[in-house]
Design a protein around this motif. Structure first.
Motif, PDB file in Angstrom:
ATOM      1  N   GLY A 151      75.762  17.340  -7.979  1.00  0.00           N
ATOM      2  CA  GLY A 151      75.794  17.016  -6.564  1.00  0.00           C
ATOM      3  C   GLY A 151      77.208  17.064  -6.003  1.00  0.00           C
ATOM      4  N   ILE A 152      77.304  16.920  -4.680  1.00  0.00           N
ATOM      5  CA  ILE A 152      78.594  16.912  -3.990  1.00  0.00           C
ATOM      6  C   ILE A 152      78.697  15.660  -3.125  1.00  0.00           C
ATOM      7  CG2 ILE A 152      78.899  19.414  -3.989  1.00  0.00           C
ATOM      8  CD1 ILE A 152      77.892  19.441  -1.057  1.00  0.00           C
ATOM      9  N   ASP A 153      79.935  15.190  -2.959  1.00  0.00           N
ATOM     10  CA  ASP A 153      80.162  14.021  -2.116  1.00  0.00           C
ATOM     11  C   ASP A 153      80.406  14.471  -0.671  1.00  0.00           C
ATOM     12  OD1 ASP A 153      82.787  14.999  -2.050  1.00  0.00           O
ATOM     13  OD2 ASP A 153      83.579  13.421  -3.350  1.00  0.00           O
ATOM     14  N   ALA A 154      80.604  13.499   0.220  1.00  0.00           N
ATOM     15  CA  ALA A 154      80.772  13.796   1.644  1.00  0.00           C
ATOM     16  C   ALA A 154      81.994  14.674   1.903  1.00  0.00           C
ATOM     17  CB  ALA A 154      80.861  12.502   2.442  1.00  0.00           C
ATOM     18  N   ALA A 155      83.084  14.440   1.157  1.00  0.00           N
ATOM     19  CA  ALA A 155      84.292  15.240   1.356  1.00  0.00           C
ATOM     20  C   ALA A 155      84.028  16.714   1.033  1.00  0.00           C
ATOM     21  CB  ALA A 155      85.433  14.697   0.496  1.00  0.00           C
ATOM     22  N   ARG A 156      83.324  16.968  -0.048  1.00  0.00           N
ATOM     23  CA  ARG A 156      83.015  18.357  -0.416  1.00  0.00           C
ATOM     24  C   ARG A 156      82.041  18.972   0.599  1.00  0.00           C
ATOM     25  NH1 ARG A 156      84.442  23.255  -2.082  1.00  0.00           N
ATOM     26  NH2 ARG A 156      82.905  24.248  -3.431  1.00  0.00           N
ATOM     27  N   HIS A 157      81.106  18.179   1.093  1.00  0.00           N
ATOM     28  CA  HIS A 157      80.167  18.651   2.112  1.00  0.00           C
ATOM     29  C   HIS A 157      80.953  19.127   3.341  1.00  0.00           C
ATOM     30  CE1 HIS A 157      76.416  17.616   4.760  1.00  0.00           C
ATOM     31  NE2 HIS A 157      76.650  18.899   4.729  1.00  0.00           N
ATOM     32  N   HIS A 158      81.914  18.315   3.792  1.00  0.00           N
ATOM     33  CA  HIS A 158      82.762  18.700   4.923  1.00  0.00           C
ATOM     34  C   HIS A 158      83.531  19.980   4.595  1.00  0.00           C
ATOM     35  CE1 HIS A 158      82.083  14.647   6.497  1.00  0.00           C
ATOM     36  NE2 HIS A 158      82.553  15.087   7.635  1.00  0.00           N
ATOM     37  N   GLU A 159      84.059  20.039   3.383  1.00  0.00           N
ATOM     38  CA  GLU A 159      84.845  21.211   2.967  1.00  0.00           C
ATOM     39  C   GLU A 159      83.981  22.486   3.023  1.00  0.00           C
ATOM     40  OE1 GLU A 159      86.875  22.791  -1.139  1.00  0.00           O
ATOM     41  OE2 GLU A 159      86.851  20.618  -0.804  1.00  0.00           O
ATOM     42  N   LEU A 160      82.754  22.386   2.559  1.00  0.00           N
ATOM     43  CA  LEU A 160      81.862  23.554   2.598  1.00  0.00           C
ATOM     44  C   LEU A 160      81.620  24.027   4.020  1.00  0.00           C
ATOM     45  CD1 LEU A 160      79.164  22.663  -0.094  1.00  0.00           C
ATOM     46  CD2 LEU A 160      81.096  24.241  -0.313  1.00  0.00           C
ATOM     47  N   LEU A 161      81.595  23.105   4.954  1.00  0.00           N
ATOM     48  CA  LEU A 161      81.359  23.447   6.357  1.00  0.00           C
ATOM     49  C   LEU A 161      82.633  23.868   7.083  1.00  0.00           C
ATOM     50  CD1 LEU A 161      78.899  20.560   7.252  1.00  0.00           C
ATOM     51  CD2 LEU A 161      78.335  22.945   6.780  1.00  0.00           C
ATOM     52  N   GLY A 162      83.776  23.725   6.389  1.00  0.00           N
ATOM     53  CA  GLY A 162      85.036  24.109   7.006  1.00  0.00           C
ATOM     54  C   GLY A 162      85.504  23.129   8.061  1.00  0.00           C
ATOM     55  N   LEU A 163      85.097  21.847   7.944  1.00  0.00           N
ATOM     56  CA  LEU A 163      85.490  20.836   8.920  1.00  0.00           C
ATOM     57  C   LEU A 163      86.702  20.070   8.447  1.00  0.00           C
ATOM     58  CD1 LEU A 163      81.958  19.402   9.736  1.00  0.00           C
ATOM     59  CD2 LEU A 163      83.274  21.026  11.067  1.00  0.00           C
ATOM     60  N   ASP A 164      87.518  19.683   9.369  1.00  0.00           N
ATOM     61  CA  ASP A 164      88.708  18.888   9.082  1.00  0.00           C
ATOM     62  C   ASP A 164      88.302  17.415   9.007  1.00  0.00           C
ATOM     63  OD1 ASP A 164      91.185  17.738   8.890  1.00  0.00           O
ATOM     64  OD2 ASP A 164      91.901  18.455  10.828  1.00  0.00           O
ATOM     65  N   LEU A 165      88.665  16.751   7.915  1.00  0.00           N
ATOM     66  CA  LEU A 165      88.299  15.336   7.749  1.00  0.00           C
ATOM     67  C   LEU A 165      89.209  14.392   8.525  1.00  0.00           C
ATOM     68  CD1 LEU A 165      87.443  15.233   3.963  1.00  0.00           C
ATOM     69  CD2 LEU A 165      85.895  14.874   5.861  1.00  0.00           C
ATOM     70  N   ALA A 166      90.341  14.858   8.986  1.00  0.00           N
ATOM     71  CA  ALA A 166      91.291  13.977   9.668  1.00  0.00           C
ATOM     72  C   ALA A 166      90.783  13.512  11.010  1.00  0.00           C
ATOM     73  CB  ALA A 166      92.634  14.684   9.824  1.00  0.00           C
TER      74      ALA A 166
END
Length: 166
Positions: A151-166
């Protein structure tokens, strides 16, 4: 905190993170000039035939840690003609009891550099209202295989979508 995103499929803005990313056609078919693609390939939303090559649109699920859901890669699998015919035979039937069939990945997944066109997978047919699922073989040590297993965590999910977490 979920971020909104603009859906490339429907063009609307959604207030939650996308749970999937899909491909229109196998990469090699999509790369053909449009007039060649129209004359050389037969395709629908689910199936594609290009010359003597056969493809099925599938879901490659990656579980989301802490949720009862997954991120689904809507990718094309290249299958042998016999597997394609078997899928057509079972198209309106429940194929979940069918043993998985070998296939090859027909789309490049940019977030997974070690995974390329031709990566070996297994396709598992599903119920008539579900796309077949793709499973990476047990011995596969790629990041994609690891994420499909763990599985993947929320940070990796964001990364896959190309979204900035900041």
């Amino acid at each position: 905190m979920a971020k909104a995103f603009d859906c490339p499929t429907c063009g609307r803005r959604h207030e939650d993170l996308s749970r999937d990313h899909g491909f229109t056609l196998p990469d090699e078919v999509w790369a053909l000039p449009e007039d060649e693609r129209e004359s050389q390939a037969r395709y629908s939303d689910d199936l594609c035939q290009w010359g003597d090559r056969f493809f099925i649109l599938c879901i490659l699920p990656v579980p989301l840690i802490g949720e009862d859901d997954y991120f689904g890669w809507g990718v094309w699998a290249e299958v042998e003609p016999e597997v394609f015919e078997r899928y057509l035979d079972l198209y309106e039937e429940d194929g979940r009891d069918e043993p998985p069939h070998p296939c090859k990945l027909a789309n490049r997944l940019e977030p997974y550099p070690g995974t390329s066109l031709g990566t070996r997978l297994l396709v598992q047919f599903q119920a008539p209202d579900e796309r077949p699922t793709l499973i990476l073989p047990e011995g596969d040590k790629s990041r994609l295989a690891q994420e499909q297993r763990d599985g993947i965590d929320a940070a990796r999910h964001h990364e896959l979508l190309g979204l900035d977490l900041a």
